[in-house]
Design a protein around this motif. Structure first.
Motif, PDB file in Angstrom:
ATOM      1  N   TRP A  42       0.859  -1.193   0.000  1.00  0.00           N
ATOM      2  CA  TRP A  42       0.000   0.000   0.000  1.00  0.00           C
ATOM      3  C   TRP A  42       0.889   1.235   0.000  1.00  0.00           C
ATOM      4  CZ3 TRP A  42      -5.114   0.582  -0.735  1.00  0.00           C
ATOM      5  CH2 TRP A  42      -5.952  -0.518  -0.548  1.00  0.00           C
ATOM      6  N   PHE A  43       0.514   2.196  -0.825  1.00  0.00           N
ATOM      7  CA  PHE A  43       1.219   3.467  -0.951  1.00  0.00           C
ATOM      8  C   PHE A  43       0.221   4.603  -0.788  1.00  0.00           C
ATOM      9  CE2 PHE A  43       5.367   2.172  -2.772  1.00  0.00           C
ATOM     10  CZ  PHE A  43       5.097   0.828  -2.987  1.00  0.00           C
TER      11      PHE A  43
ATOM     12  N   VAL B  74      -6.709  -7.622  -0.634  1.00  0.00           N
ATOM     13  CA  VAL B  74      -5.807  -7.169   0.422  1.00  0.00           C
ATOM     14  C   VAL B  74      -6.448  -5.957   1.078  1.00  0.00           C
ATOM     15  CG1 VAL B  74      -3.523  -6.232   0.941  1.00  0.00           C
ATOM     16  CG2 VAL B  74      -3.775  -8.042  -0.770  1.00  0.00           C
ATOM     17  N   PHE B  75      -6.360  -5.899   2.410  1.00  0.00           N
ATOM     18  CA  PHE B  75      -7.011  -4.845   3.169  1.00  0.00           C
ATOM     19  C   PHE B  75      -5.977  -3.949   3.845  1.00  0.00           C
ATOM     20  CE2 PHE B  75     -11.181  -6.606   2.708  1.00  0.00           C
ATOM     21  CZ  PHE B  75     -11.006  -7.976   2.679  1.00  0.00           C
ATOM     22  N   LEU B  76      -6.406  -2.725   4.124  1.00  0.00           N
ATOM     23  CA  LEU B  76      -5.624  -1.818   4.965  1.00  0.00           C
ATOM     24  C   LEU B  76      -6.580  -1.207   5.975  1.00  0.00           C
ATOM     25  CD1 LEU B  76      -2.775  -0.605   5.423  1.00  0.00           C
ATOM     26  CD2 LEU B  76      -3.569   1.389   4.102  1.00  0.00           C
ATOM     27  N   GLN B  77      -6.465  -1.668   7.216  1.00  0.00           N
ATOM     28  CA  GLN B  77      -7.266  -1.117   8.306  1.00  0.00           C
ATOM     29  C   GLN B  77      -6.519   0.067   8.900  1.00  0.00           C
ATOM     30  OE1 GLN B  77     -10.380  -2.050   9.585  1.00  0.00           O
ATOM     31  NE2 GLN B  77     -10.172  -0.179  10.804  1.00  0.00           N
ATOM     32  N   MET B  78      -7.177   1.222   8.914  1.00  0.00           N
ATOM     33  CA  MET B  78      -6.531   2.441   9.373  1.00  0.00           C
ATOM     34  C   MET B  78      -7.282   2.969  10.594  1.00  0.00           C
ATOM     35  SD  MET B  78      -5.723   4.260   5.699  1.00  0.00           S
ATOM     36  CE  MET B  78      -7.445   4.531   5.300  1.00  0.00           C
ATOM     37  N   ASN B  79      -6.591   3.056  11.716  1.00  0.00           N
ATOM     38  CA  ASN B  79      -7.170   3.541  12.960  1.00  0.00           C
ATOM     39  C   ASN B  79      -6.433   4.785  13.447  1.00  0.00           C
ATOM     40  OD1 ASN B  79      -8.868   1.251  12.965  1.00  0.00           O
ATOM     41  ND2 ASN B  79      -7.358   0.054  14.112  1.00  0.00           N
TER      42      ASN B  79
ATOM     43  N   TYR C 132      -2.999   3.941  -2.798  1.00  0.00           N
ATOM     44  CA  TYR C 132      -2.852   2.992  -3.912  1.00  0.00           C
ATOM     45  C   TYR C 132      -2.383   1.636  -3.382  1.00  0.00           C
ATOM     46  CZ  TYR C 132      -2.401   7.370  -6.610  1.00  0.00           C
ATOM     47  OH  TYR C 132      -2.587   8.614  -7.166  1.00  0.00           O
ATOM     48  N   CYS C 133      -2.832   0.585  -4.034  1.00  0.00           N
ATOM     49  CA  CYS C 133      -2.210  -0.716  -3.802  1.00  0.00           C
ATOM     50  C   CYS C 133      -1.422  -1.080  -5.058  1.00  0.00           C
ATOM     51  CB  CYS C 133      -3.232  -1.790  -3.470  1.00  0.00           C
ATOM     52  SG  CYS C 133      -4.456  -2.136  -4.746  1.00  0.00           S
ATOM     53  N   ALA C 134      -0.422  -1.909  -4.869  1.00  0.00           N
ATOM     54  CA  ALA C 134       0.461  -2.273  -5.972  1.00  0.00           C
ATOM     55  C   ALA C 134       0.977  -3.689  -5.787  1.00  0.00           C
ATOM     56  CB  ALA C 134       1.624  -1.284  -6.062  1.00  0.00           C
ATOM     57  N   ARG C 135       1.254  -4.349  -6.883  1.00  0.00           N
ATOM     58  CA  ARG C 135       1.729  -5.726  -6.854  1.00  0.00           C
ATOM     59  C   ARG C 135       3.256  -5.787  -6.891  1.00  0.00           C
ATOM     60  NH1 ARG C 135       0.995 -10.141 -11.658  1.00  0.00           N
ATOM     61  NH2 ARG C 135       2.872  -9.041 -12.394  1.00  0.00           N
ATOM     62  N   HIS C 136       3.809  -6.591  -5.994  1.00  0.00           N
ATOM     63  CA  HIS C 136       5.233  -6.894  -6.034  1.00  0.00           C
ATOM     64  C   HIS C 136       5.416  -8.113  -6.943  1.00  0.00           C
ATOM     65  CE1 HIS C 136       9.300  -7.677  -4.816  1.00  0.00           C
ATOM     66  NE2 HIS C 136       8.982  -8.820  -4.245  1.00  0.00           N
TER      67      HIS C 136
ATOM     68  N   PRO D 111      10.549  -2.980   0.975  1.00  0.00           N
ATOM     69  CA  PRO D 111       9.119  -3.276   0.785  1.00  0.00           C
ATOM     70  C   PRO D 111       8.308  -2.022   0.467  1.00  0.00           C
ATOM     71  CG  PRO D 111       9.951  -4.245   2.812  1.00  0.00           C
ATOM     72  CD  PRO D 111      11.001  -3.318   2.312  1.00  0.00           C
ATOM     73  N   PHE D 112       8.918  -0.851   0.660  1.00  0.00           N
ATOM     74  CA  PHE D 112       8.204   0.410   0.463  1.00  0.00           C
ATOM     75  C   PHE D 112       8.647   1.146  -0.803  1.00  0.00           C
ATOM     76  CE2 PHE D 112       6.765  -0.625   4.501  1.00  0.00           C
ATOM     77  CZ  PHE D 112       7.804  -0.744   5.407  1.00  0.00           C
TER      78      PHE D 112
END
Length: 130
Positions: free
Chosen positions: A36-37, A79-84, A95-99, A111-112
């Motif tokens: 995730w970016f 794929v999820f991104l939980q943001m708290n 954005y999500c991106a594939r490695h 990884p970033f």
């Protein structure tokens, strides 16, 4: 063809939460790492979280560690991104991106790093404001 589609963005108050989703199609998600970016206005795109495919190992930048959680459900190709505990500094397009590999292992720059990702979604806007 390979496709990544983000969803779940929106307007949230400071201290609130959002859950982003990245749905993959055109390739078997279970064989690829995902990152995730985000890109805030006037700033460069930055990687914030990534996840391996083989062991589910996760990676976080200091700016989101302890607040954001990346996870994956390969059966749902998502794929999820939980943001708290979100703050106005989290306002950005996400954005999500594939490695192009299963894991962010030895030999990977970071990884970033955007250079370690080959396909990208179109992004989803997240705004944190009262």
């Amino acid at each position: 063809q390979v496709r990544l589609v983000e969803s779940g963005g929106g307007l949230v108050q400071p201290g609130g939460s959002l859950r982003l989703a990245c749905v993959a199609s055109g390739f078997p998600l279970r064989y690829y790492g995902i990152g995730w970016f985000r890109q805030a206005p006037g700033k460069e795109r930055e990687g914030i979280a990534s996840i391996n495919s083989s062991d589910g190992k996760t990676y976080y930048t200091e700016s989101v560690k302890g607040r954001f959680t990346i996870s994956r459900d390969d059966a749902k190709n998502t794929v999820f991104l939980q943001m708290n505990s979100m703050s106005p500094e989290d306002t950005a397009i996400y954005y999500c991106a594939r490695h192009p590999g299963r894991d962010y292992g030895p030999g990977v720059i970071s990884p970033f790093s955007a250079r370690e990702h080959d396909y990208w979604g179109q992004g989803t806007q997240v705004t944190v404001s009262s």
